[in-house]
Design a protein around this motif. Sequence first.
Motif, PDB file in Angstrom:
ATOM      1  N   ASP A 142       0.807  -1.217   0.000  1.00  0.00           N
ATOM      2  CA  ASP A 142       0.000   0.000   0.000  1.00  0.00           C
ATOM      3  C   ASP A 142       0.845   1.273   0.000  1.00  0.00           C
ATOM      4  OD1 ASP A 142       0.659  -0.983   2.577  1.00  0.00           O
ATOM      5  OD2 ASP A 142      -0.891   0.213   3.523  1.00  0.00           O
ATOM      6  N   ILE A 150      -7.403   1.558   7.080  1.00  0.00           N
ATOM      7  CA  ILE A 150      -8.020   0.379   6.465  1.00  0.00           C
ATOM      8  C   ILE A 150      -9.410   0.194   7.052  1.00  0.00           C
ATOM      9  CG2 ILE A 150      -7.927  -2.132   6.242  1.00  0.00           C
ATOM     10  CD1 ILE A 150      -4.946  -1.948   6.072  1.00  0.00           C
ATOM     11  N   MET A 194      -6.330  -6.676  -1.273  1.00  0.00           N
ATOM     12  CA  MET A 194      -5.874  -5.416  -1.868  1.00  0.00           C
ATOM     13  C   MET A 194      -5.421  -5.629  -3.306  1.00  0.00           C
ATOM     14  SD  MET A 194      -5.415  -2.206  -1.893  1.00  0.00           S
ATOM     15  CE  MET A 194      -5.418  -1.474  -0.281  1.00  0.00           C
ATOM     16  N   ARG A 220      -8.494  -5.966  -5.438  1.00  0.00           N
ATOM     17  CA  ARG A 220      -9.165  -4.681  -5.618  1.00  0.00           C
ATOM     18  C   ARG A 220      -8.427  -3.823  -6.643  1.00  0.00           C
ATOM     19  NH1 ARG A 220     -10.214  -1.363  -0.383  1.00  0.00           N
ATOM     20  NH2 ARG A 220     -11.736  -3.020  -0.110  1.00  0.00           N
TER      21      ARG A 220
END
Length: 154
Positions: A16, A64, A86, A89
Amino acid sequence: MPVKRITIIVTKGTLDAAYPPFILASTATALGYECRMFFTFYGLRLLKQDLQYLDMSPLGNPAIATRMPVVLQLLPGMQALFTRKMRARLQAKGVADIAELRQLCLDAEVRMFACQMTAELHAYRKRDLIKGIEFAGAATFFDSAGESDICLYT
């Protein structure tokens, strides 16, 4: 008109945290900025040839959106679950993966510096890292930052 310069220091090596510096660097070059990225400590991980082990952890990340109690986030396999979710997504939304974004930056002539001291500290070998990067110390970062119109810490 003089070229604007941006220097980005990259200190984190999670999935991330990898997106913002590469997205900002690629956008800056598209806007005509001269861009330099300085990778230090855990950010140096983003210069490894093999990025398959980039992961993310829900722990300590209040952004998150999860209704899962923190104690359950400690269970074995939860980090892998959040990472898979993640990645799915990102793929579903058509977001390029980190290797693609990194290559886009290299193709756009973003200068990428690997912190020499960090590489030595964590026993990174030159052959472990991608081609097209330079090794430098903190003094090089300060020279770059001093010449820049914008400096970002990620």
